[in-house]
Motif scaffolding. Structure first.
Motif, PDB file in Angstrom:
ATOM      1  N   MET A   1      -8.296  -0.317   2.291  1.00  0.00           N
ATOM      2  CA  MET A   1      -7.124  -1.121   1.981  1.00  0.00           C
ATOM      3  C   MET A   1      -6.884  -2.654   2.588  1.00  0.00           C
TER       4      MET A   1
ATOM      5  N   GLY B   1      -6.762   2.917  -4.656  1.00  0.00           N
ATOM      6  CA  GLY B   1      -7.054   3.233  -3.499  1.00  0.00           C
ATOM      7  C   GLY B   1      -6.523   4.561  -3.088  1.00  0.00           C
TER       8      GLY B   1
ATOM      9  N   ALA C   1     -13.068  -3.384  -2.749  1.00  0.00           N
ATOM     10  CA  ALA C   1     -11.794  -3.600  -2.239  1.00  0.00           C
ATOM     11  C   ALA C   1     -11.477  -5.392  -2.497  1.00  0.00           C
TER      12      ALA C   1
ATOM     13  N   THR D   1       0.897  -1.225  -0.062  1.00  0.00           N
ATOM     14  CA  THR D   1      -0.005  -0.030   0.017  1.00  0.00           C
ATOM     15  C   THR D   1       0.885   1.137  -0.081  1.00  0.00           C
TER      16      THR D   1
ATOM     17  N   ILE E   1      -1.606  -1.025  -4.281  1.00  0.00           N
ATOM     18  CA  ILE E   1      -2.872  -0.378  -3.896  1.00  0.00           C
ATOM     19  C   ILE E   1      -2.309   0.993  -3.465  1.00  0.00           C
ATOM     20  N   GLY E   2      -3.085   2.049  -4.309  1.00  0.00           N
ATOM     21  CA  GLY E   2      -2.885   3.304  -4.122  1.00  0.00           C
ATOM     22  C   GLY E   2      -3.219   4.277  -5.240  1.00  0.00           C
TER      23      GLY E   2
ATOM     24  N   ASP F   1      -3.225   6.835   3.133  1.00  0.00           N
ATOM     25  CA  ASP F   1      -3.928   5.351   3.311  1.00  0.00           C
ATOM     26  C   ASP F   1      -5.301   5.766   2.936  1.00  0.00           C
ATOM     27  N   SER F   2      -6.110   4.599   3.001  1.00  0.00           N
ATOM     28  CA  SER F   2      -7.650   4.899   2.537  1.00  0.00           C
ATOM     29  C   SER F   2      -8.388   3.654   3.166  1.00  0.00           C
TER      30      SER F   2
ATOM     31  N   THR G   1      -4.133   0.425   7.155  1.00  0.00           N
ATOM     32  CA  THR G   1      -3.406  -0.678   6.492  1.00  0.00           C
ATOM     33  C   THR G   1      -2.387  -1.198   7.431  1.00  0.00           C
TER      34      THR G   1
ATOM     35  N   CYS H   1       1.658   2.990   5.067  1.00  0.00           N
ATOM     36  CA  CYS H   1       2.026   3.711   4.060  1.00  0.00           C
ATOM     37  C   CYS H   1       3.265   4.585   3.969  1.00  0.00           C
TER      38      CYS H   1
END
Length: 327
Positions: free
Chosen positions: A20, A129, A272, A12, A104-105, A16-17, A70, A74
């Motif tokens: 994730m 993400g 996701a 990731t 993931i990003g 962050d989100s 996550t 991150c």
């Protein structure tokens, strides 16, 4: 690129989100289902360079689907921007036999993946993400639904106190380059004005609009501002309104990083999980260097190069809706 992918890394990167962790879980368990070895790369590209890479099992991702943030952490890596940094990262993957990556990003993460994949023989799959929903090729990005619902919940509470005191509230939400959180949360909470980076802010028009509502005795007003609004965000908007409308009880509320945290919504968990599953399937099928998105409830695969260059656009119809409904 023709080599069969047998060992994959997942990371990731960037901001962050929420959701994730659900994507990580889907990648790990789908990979294991297909007999692959799966490795988690800690702290994005920084972990790849620092050799902070851990083997993951099915139980490694137990009880995380409901958690925000996550488990892989991150980070943004300046060293990965250099050829020397990417070479170190490649050597660390190579010694473990990792021959496929799931990133993931957001677009910055995809730019790194695209460059890395072009330089070396490791195919990359991108999963969008980002809470900003600013990547073309997908109706959803992981984390947006949670972030916008967090903003809506906060703005609803602000409206209660605004109503109690007949106040004008300026609410700043996240969105440095994209106004989707402001647009969606503003419409959903009945905001009188919404200011976003995609449109030029006419401060005179805004003040005239608020003045006209004040004359109509509409004393409770909400202005939702994306942090990247061209006038300077919530602070600058509140400052000029206080100067020009000194008799109006004006307050500023900046929601900030509360929008990044929290347990992901059902929608974010679902998309996701779906995207994570299809990322691994893509590597198996030889569909490399693409972003996995969802358009019209169908999986959509677009080259990372396009995902990096293209941006999700806000239609003029949305802005027309805002104007009509706030009148």
């Amino acid at each position: 690129m023709a080599t069969k992918v047998t060992k994959i890394g997942v990371l990731t990167s960037g901001g962050d989100s929420p959701g994730m962790n659900a994507a990580i879980r889907a990648v790990v368990r789908t990979g294991i289902y297909h007999g692959m070895e799966v490795f988690g790369v800690m702290r994005g590209y920084s972990g790849m360079i620092d050799d902070d890479i851990v083997k993951m099992e099915s139980r490694s991702v137990a009880n995380i689907i409901q958690r925000g943030g996550t488990i892989l952490k991150c980070a943004r890596s300046k060293q990965f921007l250099t050829p020397e940094g990417r070479q170190i990262a490649y050597e660390n993957l190579k010694k473990r036999g990792i021959n496929g990556l799931v990133i993931i990003g957001g677009d910055g993460s995809f730019r790194g993946a695209q460059k890395f994949s072009n330089e070396f023989d490791i195919p990359c799959i991108g999963l969008p993400g980002t809470i900003d929903k600013d990547i073309a090729g997908s109706d959803f990005t992981i984390g947006f639904d949670t972030a916008v619902n967090t903003a809506v919940d906060a703005i609803d509470k602000i409206r209660d106190t605004a109503d109690a005191h007949d106040r004008l509230f300026i609410v700043e939400v996240m969105g440095r380059d994209a106004g989707y959180i402001a647009l969606h949360s503003g419409i959903a909470t009945g905001a009188e004005n919404i200011l976003i980076p995609e449109t030029k802010t006419d401060i005179e028009e805004l003040i005239d609009s608020l003045g006209e509502k004040e004359k109509r005795k509409k004393l409770v007003n909400l202005v939702v501002v994306a942090e990247g609004d061209d006038f300077g965000g919530g602070n600058e908007v509140a400052k000029i309104i206080k100067e020009r409308m000194p008799t109006t009880d004006t307050r500023l509320c900046i929601l900030g990083h509360i929008q990044r945290g929290g347990s992901p919504t059902c929608l974010d968990r679902l998309i996701a999980s779906r995207m994570g599953y299809h990322a691994v399937e893509s590597l198996i099928e030889g569909r490399h260097n693409v972003m996995v998105g969802i358009l019209n409830n169908r999986m959509n695969y677009i080259p990372l190069d396009f995902a990096v260059k293209a941006k999700q656009r806000i239609s003029k119809e949305w802005m027309k809706i805002v104007k009509i409904l706030a009148s």
